[in-house]
Motif scaffolding. Structure first.
Motif, mmCIF file in Angstrom:
data_model
loop_
_atom_site.group_PDB
_atom_site.id
_atom_site.type_symbol
_atom_site.label_atom_id
_atom_site.label_comp_id
_atom_site.label_asym_id
_atom_site.label_seq_id
_atom_site.Cartn_x
_atom_site.Cartn_y
_atom_site.Cartn_z
ATOM 1 N N GLN A 713 17.017 -13.501 35.117
ATOM 2 C CA GLN A 713 17.041 -14.716 34.290
ATOM 3 C C GLN A 713 15.615 -15.219 34.107
ATOM 4 O O GLN A 713 14.723 -14.901 34.908
ATOM 5 N N GLU A 714 15.416 -16.000 33.068
ATOM 6 C CA GLU A 714 14.063 -16.469 32.766
ATOM 7 C C GLU A 714 13.450 -17.228 33.931
ATOM 8 O O GLU A 714 12.256 -17.097 34.231
ATOM 9 N N LEU A 812 11.771 -12.504 30.783
ATOM 10 C CA LEU A 812 12.967 -11.673 30.750
ATOM 11 C C LEU A 812 12.933 -10.743 29.539
ATOM 12 O O LEU A 812 13.309 -9.571 29.643
ATOM 13 N N LYS A 841 22.303 -10.712 28.465
ATOM 14 C CA LYS A 841 21.169 -11.421 29.044
ATOM 15 C C LYS A 841 20.409 -12.221 27.985
ATOM 16 O O LYS A 841 19.917 -13.323 28.251
ATOM 17 N N ARG A 842 20.329 -11.694 26.760
ATOM 18 C CA ARG A 842 19.638 -12.449 25.705
ATOM 19 C C ARG A 842 20.466 -13.667 25.295
ATOM 20 O O ARG A 842 19.904 -14.757 25.071
ATOM 21 N N ASN A 845 20.107 -16.235 28.029
ATOM 22 C CA ASN A 845 18.781 -16.844 27.989
ATOM 23 C C ASN A 845 18.681 -17.862 26.858
ATOM 24 O O ASN A 845 18.090 -18.944 27.014
#
Length: 864
Positions: A713-714, A812, A841-842, A845
């Motif tokens: 994660q970021e 990320l 994940k994108r 985010n």
């Protein structure tokens, strides 16, 4: 049950062809002596008898079996006379070719080369016929005899009589020299032959009977000396003393060195007629095994007829190994299979070793290996067909007994046999199975509820709950658990990432080896982890546990071990400040026991430890970490899948205990910008260590792709900075350097620091090990030198001199882009899975980026 003949055929082929390490054998006769049947009767290949008893051994079943098998080796009629004639022709024409045929399939030999000093080939001569160099096993009674020889010669020249004190001094020197000798991989005692295995443990100097013991040893020593050369160590008090003196020296070396000590073999069970068969029972060795815990004991010759006693010792003492040698070809086929089954009764298969006890005649090696492979095939195939073992378990057992166990025990560091393309194997499907007595569980706890769990791509643990009787139906394949395929694109709040669909489903198969009761909850429940299957029951690409298991399987016979550190920050929600989370302790520093910690945290920490122990998770240590309210719990090492399963169960238990006290134990990576962050450091080890450089090179080469899973994660990238003890900013490694992303601890053992608790640990470890697998398969050279400092403090030129040219991704998106561009890693992890994972994940985010910082922090703390 095995359903497909071709699968069992694969097991059969593996057993018959896998290279072996012969962990106990002796030198072969030289060409000019191998036909000297008067001194070395050929009948001895199937019997330990001598004289008239040896001649009568030709009427035994083992001899008849050997005749038929040797007839195939020599392509002659199945008669003893025809075999000897064909043998003479082959030996005379091409002795080396004959030996090569008899040692076919032998990867390495460990020779007790002190059985005699005449008529045999030197141990190094045997290197002509094996893939790896021959190593020595030192027979201590022969060494003791040579010491007495030297003392006797010294007496003749200097009139200084041999004394026990001088003997002890010289024997210790010899043993210490052999401990340091890289050609020596172990020791051996034949005290069983001489005076029996009831070896007296040397008493402590202050013990009441110590003086009487030493007086008896002195008298025994003098009796042997008076008999004169050639010295035969066969007087009980002195024989026992030689054994314990040797063990003292070996154990002393183990205590003064981090290196693995060299094991000692003991002849046990059947042998020549000069032994006392009653005192050949390995049970007599129990006091020694207990006394010398740092030394590995190898019980030779299957301990027959005491195989079960040996198996018991190996089952209760981690420093005991059972060798399966010599009975092949000395007993009948039925007895061979029975001995194997008895050895499997109790002995852990990782502590079973193979040897031929081959000696003098090359056929002893050929017959032993042939008969052992045949018997092992019968027994393991039977276990598979009856459902006692899975195919994978049977195959691993084969590799362990024939190769891996000896490779590890004797610290040979031999590369695994290249029987298959490891990268190709990494794309195949595998699964583990386990057993659980469900009927008993239903009888004693019928109201139990089972939480069937899986971990999604956001590292969210999801669960379906079933009454026990329904769970039993699932295990028995009387019903299936269908889960929507939308889970593969699902975020924490159940919204779908782009590409997600509401059609289709997969099925969860419980892994009963993970079945564990829930602790610290007011709940009669247990949890179990799962594998994901498609409609046809095949492994689903992207199942976290299957992915890790598949990569680990591809690495075999390299053994992989993982261990994790759980770092959490204990928080209490404030009644003021809008319900903000505040640290449990403020007066706090690393490894410090402050008043604040003693008063507010100690009882909770100790409750966590005892609660984990109640479900068989035993911490190695725990302590205060650097940030306020931050503590670390260190889990023991285990095989990869079991280690991650244990990590998740331990985290859940920590959360449960914290919740009982109104606390939150968070994995949030950087709760306070002014203090160290919270990681989930992973220790990873490989054995043998001979592959450590290409393994490490692969990890470093693919490191930016690995961080797509380890820093998922970021917020994870807030720890990618210099000076915060989190691995700093550059891709490199360093010995005991905590400001490198990979800290080397010892040979084959590293710590991954660029990882935190927001990762799906199955995927993170699969990616890490897959990178190492790629390095080994491609023989990638290690271009990074050992970095002694924080690489961020070096100049560009200084970094380049160390091979440090790549930064750890700072976002990320950089990590995801690296993963998408990494063809090798994508292929092993699964191309479609990687595509889905990156999409999730994108989307995750993007969702978090839209939140205000305080809201985002609280949102993550409440979920991780």
């Amino acid at each position: 049950m095995a359903q497909h003949g071709e699968n069992v055929d694969g097991l059969r082929a593996l057993i018959q062809s896998h290279p072996l390490i012969d962990n106990h054998a002796h030198n072969i006769l030289s060409a000019q002596h191998v036909l000297n049947y008067k001194s070395y009767p050929l009948e001895s290949v199937t019997s330990e008898a001598h004289g008239e008893a040896l001649r009568q051994s030709q009427q035994t079943l083992p001899h008849h079996i050997a005749v038929k098998q040797l007839a195939t080796l020599f392509s002659c009629e199945p008669s003893w006379e025809a075999i000897k004639a064909a043998r003479e022709e082959w030996v005379t024409r091409d002795y080396k070719g004959f030996v090569k045929k008899c040692l076919e399939g032998t990867h390495a030999l460990l020779l007790d080369d002190l059985i005699t000093d005449s008529d045999i080939e030197d141990y190094k001569w045997h290197d002509h016929f094996t893939a790896s160099k021959t190593k020595r096993i030192v027979r201590i009674e022969t060494v003791a005899s040579k010491v007495l020889d030297d003392l006797s010669v010294a007496e003749q020249t200097s009139s200084v009589r041999p004394t026990l004190t001088r003997f002890v001094q010289f024997l210790k020197q010899r043993i210490r020299r052999d401990i340091k000798d890289p050609e020596v991989v172990g020791f051996k005692s034949v005290v069983c032959y001489r005076t029996g295995l009831d070896v007296a443990v040397t008493p402590a100097p202050t013990a009441p009977h110590a003086a009487d013991y030493l007086a008896a040893v002195e008298k025994s020593f003098q009796r042997i000396v008076r008999k004169g050369a050639p010295f035969r160590i066969a007087d009980k008090a002195f024989n026992d003393y030689v054994v314990t003196l040797t063990l003292d020296v070996i154990q002393e070396a183990a205590e003064w060195s981090d290196a693995k000590t060299k094991p000692i073999q003991f002849h046990t069970g059947l042998g020549d007629s000069d032994l006392d068969l009653v005192r050949a029972n390995p049970a007599y060795l129990q006091p020694l095994i207990t006394q010398y815990k740092k030394i590995d004991f190898v019980l030779l010759h299957s301990s027959y007829p005491y195989t079960r006693e040996a198996g018991y010792l190996a089952s209760v003492y981690p420093n005991v190994y059972l060798d399966l040698g010599e009975v092949f070809p000395m007993v009948s086929r039925d007895a061979e299979e029975s001995i194997l089954r008895q050895s499997f009764d109790l002995t852990p298969t990782i502590r079973l070793l193979w040897s031929t006890d081959g000696h003098f005649h090359p056929e002893t090696f050929w017959l032993s290996n042939k008969q052992f492979r045949d018997a092992l095939e019968t027994v393991l195939v039977d276990y598979v067909q009856k459902g006692s073992l899975t195919l994978e378990q049977a195959k691993q057992t084969t590799k362990d007994i024939l190769f891996n166990n000896s490779n590890v025990l004797y610290n040979l560091n031999l590369p695994p046999p290249k029987d298959k393309d490891m990268l190709q194997l990494a794309t195949r499907s595998t699964e583990s199975e386990a057993t659980l007595d469900l009927d008993t569980l239903v009888t004693h706890n019928p109201n139990l509820v089972v939480w069937v769990q899986w971990v999604d791509y956001t590292a969210t643990v999801r669960v379906r709950m079933f009454p026990l009787r329904e769970f039993v139906k699932i295990v028995k394949n009387q019903r299936r658990i269908g889960i929507t395929l939308a889970v593969l694109h699902m975020l924490q709040d159940d919204l779908l990432a782009p590409g997600g669909a509401t059609t289709g489903q997969f099925y969860m198969r419980p892994d009963l080896s993970t079945f564990t009761r829930n602790a610290a909850l007011n709940s009669n429940s247990a949890t179990v982890m799962t594998f994901w299957k498609d409609e046809n029951g095949k492994d689903l690409e992207g199942c976290p546990r299957t992915t890790l298991h598949r990569v680990v399987t591809a690495l075999k016979p390299i053994q992989v071990t993982l261990g994790f550190e759980i770092e959490v920050v204990f928080l209490r929600k404030s009644d003021q400040d809008g319900g903000e989370w505040k640290p449990l302790t403020k007066t706090h520093s690393w490894s410090n026991m402050t008043t604040d910690i003693r008063q507010n945290a100690l009882s909770i920490l100790e409750e966590i430890v005892t609660t984990l122990a109640s479900i068989d998770i035993h911490l190695e240590q725990f302590h205060a970490e650097s940030a306020p309210g931050q503590f670390e719990f260190i889990l023991p090492p285990a095989s990869p899948l079991a280690a991650v399963d244990t990590l998740l169960k331990a985290r859940q238990t920590v959360q449960h205990v914290a919740e009982k006290h109104g606390l939150r134990a968070t994995l949030y990576p950087r709760p306070y910008p002014f203090a160290a962050g919270t990681a989930s450091h992973a220790h990873f080890s490989i054995s043998p260590t001979s592959h450590e450089e290409p393994f490490l090179a692969g990890v470093l080469e693919h490191f930016p792709s690995i961080t797509a899973f380890s820093l998922s994660q970021e917020i994870s990238y807030s720890r990618v900075a210099s000076g915060v003890w989190a691995g700093s900013e550059w891709v490199t490694w360093g010995s005991q350097n905590r400001e490198t992303p990979i800290r080397k601890i010892e040979a084959g053992h590293w710590e991954l620091k660029s990882i935190d608790g927001l990762a799906n640990m199955y995927f993170a470890m699969a990616a890490l090990l897959a990178a190492g697998l790629i390095g080994i398969a491609n023989e990638t050279p290690l271009m990074h030198a050992d970095c002694p400092v924080d690489a961020a403090t070096l100049s560009t030129e200084e970094r380049e001199m160390l091979g440090i040219v790549q930064q750890i991704p700072k976002t990320l998106e950089q990590s995801l882009a690296a993963l998408e561009a990494d063809k090798d890693l994508r292929r092993i992890m699964g191309p479609r899975f990687v595509e889905r994972y990156c999409a999730v994940k994108r989307a995750e985010n993007q969702k978090l980026a839209a939140m205000e910082e305080g809201e985002r922090k609280q949102w993550l703390i409440e979920r991780y």
